[in-house]
Design an enzyme around this catalytic site. Structure first.
Site, PDB file in Angstrom:
ATOM      1  N   LYS A  60      16.471  -3.956  -6.406  1.00 28.89           N
ATOM      2  CA  LYS A  60      15.551  -2.967  -5.839  1.00 28.89           C
ATOM      3  C   LYS A  60      16.329  -1.701  -5.504  1.00 28.89           C
ATOM      4  O   LYS A  60      17.275  -1.758  -4.717  1.00 28.89           O
ATOM      5  CB  LYS A  60      14.928  -3.546  -4.562  1.00 28.89           C
ATOM      6  N   ARG A  97      -1.090  -5.312   6.290  1.00 26.18           N
ATOM      7  CA  ARG A  97      -1.841  -4.084   6.550  1.00 26.18           C
ATOM      8  C   ARG A  97      -3.232  -4.127   5.956  1.00 26.18           C
ATOM      9  O   ARG A  97      -4.172  -3.595   6.496  1.00 26.18           O
ATOM     10  CB  ARG A  97      -1.092  -2.877   5.974  1.00 26.18           C
ATOM     11  N   SER A 130       6.825   2.551   3.872  1.00 25.67           N
ATOM     12  CA  SER A 130       8.079   3.268   3.598  1.00 25.67           C
ATOM     13  C   SER A 130       7.961   4.085   2.313  1.00 25.67           C
ATOM     14  O   SER A 130       8.467   5.205   2.232  1.00 25.67           O
ATOM     15  CB  SER A 130       9.240   2.283   3.460  1.00 25.67           C
ATOM     16  N   HIS A 167       6.686  -0.851  11.315  1.00 27.29           N
ATOM     17  CA  HIS A 167       7.673  -1.931  11.495  1.00 27.29           C
ATOM     18  C   HIS A 167       8.010  -2.093  12.984  1.00 27.29           C
ATOM     19  O   HIS A 167       8.110  -3.209  13.492  1.00 27.29           O
ATOM     20  CB  HIS A 167       8.987  -1.597  10.772  1.00 27.29           C
TER      21      HIS A 167
HETATM   22  P1  ADP Z   1       9.536  -5.470   1.659  1.00 27.62           P
HETATM   23  O1  ADP Z   1      10.175  -4.675   0.577  1.00 27.62           O
HETATM   24  O2  ADP Z   1      10.209  -6.803   1.896  1.00 27.62           O
HETATM   25  O3  ADP Z   1       8.042  -5.596   1.568  1.00 27.62           O
HETATM   26  P2  ADP Z   1       9.176  -3.563   3.821  1.00 27.62           P
HETATM   27  O4  ADP Z   1      10.275  -2.938   4.585  1.00 27.62           O
HETATM   28  O5  ADP Z   1       8.321  -2.686   2.982  1.00 27.62           O
HETATM   29  O6  ADP Z   1       9.893  -4.698   3.005  1.00 27.62           O
HETATM   30  O7  ADP Z   1       8.226  -4.353   4.808  1.00 27.62           O
HETATM   31  C1  ADP Z   1       8.697  -5.406   5.621  1.00 27.62           C
HETATM   32  C2  ADP Z   1       7.501  -6.102   6.255  1.00 27.62           C
HETATM   33  O8  ADP Z   1       6.843  -5.201   7.142  1.00 27.62           O
HETATM   34  C3  ADP Z   1       6.433  -6.543   5.254  1.00 27.62           C
HETATM   35  O9  ADP Z   1       5.892  -7.783   5.692  1.00 27.62           O
HETATM   36  C4  ADP Z   1       5.392  -5.461   5.332  1.00 27.62           C
HETATM   37  O10 ADP Z   1       4.103  -5.942   5.007  1.00 27.62           O
HETATM   38  C5  ADP Z   1       5.480  -5.098   6.801  1.00 27.62           C
HETATM   39  N1  ADP Z   1       5.034  -3.732   7.035  1.00 27.62           N
HETATM   40  C6  ADP Z   1       5.348  -2.624   6.341  1.00 27.62           C
HETATM   41  N2  ADP Z   1       4.740  -1.527   6.842  1.00 27.62           N
HETATM   42  C7  ADP Z   1       4.012  -1.977   7.903  1.00 27.62           C
HETATM   43  C8  ADP Z   1       3.104  -1.342   8.829  1.00 27.62           C
HETATM   44  N3  ADP Z   1       2.824  -0.049   8.743  1.00 27.62           N
HETATM   45  N4  ADP Z   1       2.551  -2.095   9.773  1.00 27.62           N
HETATM   46  C9  ADP Z   1       2.805  -3.427   9.835  1.00 27.62           C
HETATM   47  N5  ADP Z   1       3.616  -4.089   8.971  1.00 27.62           N
HETATM   48  C10 ADP Z   1       4.206  -3.381   8.023  1.00 27.62           C
END
Ligand code: ADP
Length: 165
Positions: free
Chosen positions: A40, A99, A136, A16
């Protein structure tokens, strides 16, 4: 241009942070939007997730509006439809990270839906290969069983997860 980067951030990872760094170099203003989604279940509360983002960015040397007026990054929270926030704040784009192919299927649908219901456009940003394996959910699973999550999340997040489990 003003863009919004929404997510659960439960918790924020180095993946992130990489996206945040890259988009804050390209756009005038970035809002990191932490979703308060009652359906969620999250390990970290909304306020904990907001705080971890603030502290992680500080740890990574990324300035936010709270630290200095010179920063172009704001951290906000939101309940309800993302597109309502986007319209209310007059954002130009929603940013989401990609990803792998399975992300694309979900993100493309969401982008089309958001465009359909509100006209709001989404930009999909490819993850840096160094971080494509980080999610995450994996971080929480590893931490739950006492595994080593260094190099996946900021130090402050690693410490907070240890306290949780
Ligand atoms: P959500 O539950 O809305 O998917 P996340 O916190 O899991 O929220 O992810 C937020 C955004 O960040 C999403 O677009 C996800 O694809 C992106 N994301 C998550 N992990 C990574 C990573 N390792 N590298 C790049 N983008 C990521």
């Amino acid at each position: 241009m003003l863009v919004v980067y929404p997510g659960s951030f439960d918790p924020i990872t180095l993946g992130h942070i990489d996206i945040i760094k890259r988009i804050s170099n390209k756009f005038d203003q970035v809002i990191i939007l932490v979703a308060n989604n009652e359906n969620k279940k999250t390990v970290f509360s909304l306020d904990e997730r907001l705080n971890l983002i603030k502290q992680s960015l500080k740890e990574s040397g990324v300035r936010t509006k709270k630290n200095t007026e010179k920063s172009n990054i704001r951290i906000e929270k939101h309940s309800g439809l993302l597109v309502d926030f986007v319209k209310q704040e007059d954002c130009d784009f929603i940013i989401r990270g990609l990803r792998r192919a399975s992300d694309f299927d979900i993100e493309y649908d969401m982008a089309r839906l958001n465009k359909h219901i509100s006209g709001v456009e989404t930009l999909l940003v490819s993850a840096d290969p160094k971080f494509t394996h980080i999610a995450s959910s994996y971080v929480k699973e590893i931490a739950k069983y006492g595994g080593d999550i260094s190099g996946l999340v900021p130090e402050i997040v690693a410490q907070s997860i240890k306290q949780k489990f």
